[in-house]
Design a protein around this motif. Sequence first.
Motif, PDB file in Angstrom:
ATOM      1  N   PRO A 164      27.819  35.924  37.386  1.00 31.79           N
ATOM      2  CA  PRO A 164      29.237  36.074  37.719  1.00 31.79           C
ATOM      3  C   PRO A 164      29.531  36.140  39.224  1.00 31.79           C
ATOM      4  N   ASP A 165      28.587  36.654  40.000  1.00 28.99           N
ATOM      5  CA  ASP A 165      28.827  36.731  41.434  1.00 28.99           C
ATOM      6  C   ASP A 165      28.663  35.374  42.128  1.00 28.99           C
ATOM      7  N   ARG A 166      28.175  34.377  41.390  1.00 36.28           N
ATOM      8  CA  ARG A 166      28.022  33.026  41.940  1.00 36.28           C
ATOM      9  C   ARG A 166      29.005  32.040  41.316  1.00 36.28           C
ATOM     10  N   LEU A 167      29.838  32.499  40.388  1.00 36.94           N
ATOM     11  CA  LEU A 167      30.736  31.620  39.647  1.00 36.94           C
ATOM     12  C   LEU A 167      32.185  31.853  40.064  1.00 36.94           C
ATOM     13  N   VAL A 168      32.857  30.784  40.430  1.00 36.57           N
ATOM     14  CA  VAL A 168      34.283  30.829  40.732  1.00 36.57           C
ATOM     15  C   VAL A 168      34.983  30.069  39.616  1.00 36.57           C
ATOM     16  N   GLU A 169      35.801  30.776  38.864  1.00 32.04           N
ATOM     17  CA  GLU A 169      36.603  30.128  37.835  1.00 32.04           C
ATOM     18  C   GLU A 169      37.937  29.768  38.469  1.00 32.04           C
ATOM     19  N   TRP A 170      38.260  28.480  38.430  1.00 28.45           N
ATOM     20  CA  TRP A 170      39.414  27.955  39.153  1.00 28.45           C
ATOM     21  C   TRP A 170      40.237  27.077  38.218  1.00 28.45           C
ATOM     22  N   GLN A 171      41.551  27.254  38.267  1.00 27.71           N
ATOM     23  CA  GLN A 171      42.459  26.412  37.487  1.00 27.71           C
ATOM     24  C   GLN A 171      43.372  25.648  38.425  1.00 27.71           C
ATOM     25  N   PRO A 172      43.799  24.441  38.008  1.00 31.70           N
ATOM     26  CA  PRO A 172      44.794  23.748  38.811  1.00 31.70           C
ATOM     27  C   PRO A 172      45.985  24.691  39.026  1.00 31.70           C
ATOM     28  N   GLY A 173      46.437  24.755  40.206  1.00 30.81           N
ATOM     29  CA  GLY A 173      47.520  25.670  40.535  1.00 30.81           C
ATOM     30  C   GLY A 173      47.035  26.918  41.260  1.00 30.81           C
ATOM     31  N   ASP A 174      45.735  27.213  41.194  1.00 32.08           N
ATOM     32  CA  ASP A 174      45.202  28.384  41.898  1.00 32.08           C
ATOM     33  C   ASP A 174      45.180  28.184  43.408  1.00 32.08           C
ATOM     34  N   GLY A 175      45.131  26.935  43.820  1.00 38.99           N
ATOM     35  CA  GLY A 175      45.166  26.644  45.246  1.00 38.99           C
ATOM     36  C   GLY A 175      43.896  27.023  45.984  1.00 38.99           C
ATOM     37  N   TRP A 176      44.059  27.222  47.290  1.00 41.42           N
ATOM     38  CA  TRP A 176      42.935  27.481  48.187  1.00 41.42           C
ATOM     39  C   TRP A 176      42.292  28.854  48.008  1.00 41.42           C
ATOM     40  N   GLN A 177      43.074  29.866  47.697  1.00 36.56           N
ATOM     41  CA  GLN A 177      42.629  31.253  47.791  1.00 36.56           C
ATOM     42  C   GLN A 177      41.291  31.537  47.112  1.00 36.56           C
ATOM     43  N   PRO A 178      41.120  31.254  45.817  1.00 35.92           N
ATOM     44  CA  PRO A 178      39.844  31.610  45.188  1.00 35.92           C
ATOM     45  C   PRO A 178      38.655  30.841  45.772  1.00 35.92           C
ATOM     46  N   LEU A 179      38.889  29.600  46.156  1.00 29.97           N
ATOM     47  CA  LEU A 179      37.811  28.795  46.730  1.00 29.97           C
ATOM     48  C   LEU A 179      37.411  29.312  48.104  1.00 29.97           C
ATOM     49  N   CYS A 180      38.407  29.572  48.936  1.00 33.26           N
ATOM     50  CA  CYS A 180      38.128  30.068  50.283  1.00 33.26           C
ATOM     51  C   CYS A 180      37.508  31.463  50.244  1.00 33.26           C
ATOM     52  N   GLN A 181      37.957  32.290  49.334  1.00 35.74           N
ATOM     53  CA  GLN A 181      37.396  33.628  49.198  1.00 35.74           C
ATOM     54  C   GLN A 181      35.909  33.538  48.832  1.00 35.74           C
TER      55      GLN A 181
END
Length: 112
Positions: A74-91
């Motif tokens: 879980p500490d290596r997995l980023v769950e991302w949905q269209p609409g989430d934008g930059w924030q989760p990826l950049c974090q």
Amino acid sequence: MILSLRADAQSWWESCDATILPYARMDAPEEYRGRNGLTELFQRFTGQPDWDDPQLLMRAYDAHVAAVRDSISPDRLVEWQPGDGWQPLCQALAVSVPDEPFPHLNQRSEWS
């Protein structure tokens, strides 16, 4: 690792059905079939030669999501949905959020 998600399997299937599934379903000459790789992709994804069934595809989507979640810490997995934008990826990358809007490419309306 980034796991790109939809809200649920139904919305994922609806998106696929409106975009890439029509191309996978095209009746191409035998010598061309498979060159776009979509048929083989969906066969591998579902584990079935007759992959074009909404329920089968949605079960395969749910199984894929579960398999990724089970195999990645879980500490290596980023769950991302269209609409989430930059924030989760950049974090996850520990970088600043760009000052430019997140690109919105490959919209359903572009596939018609």
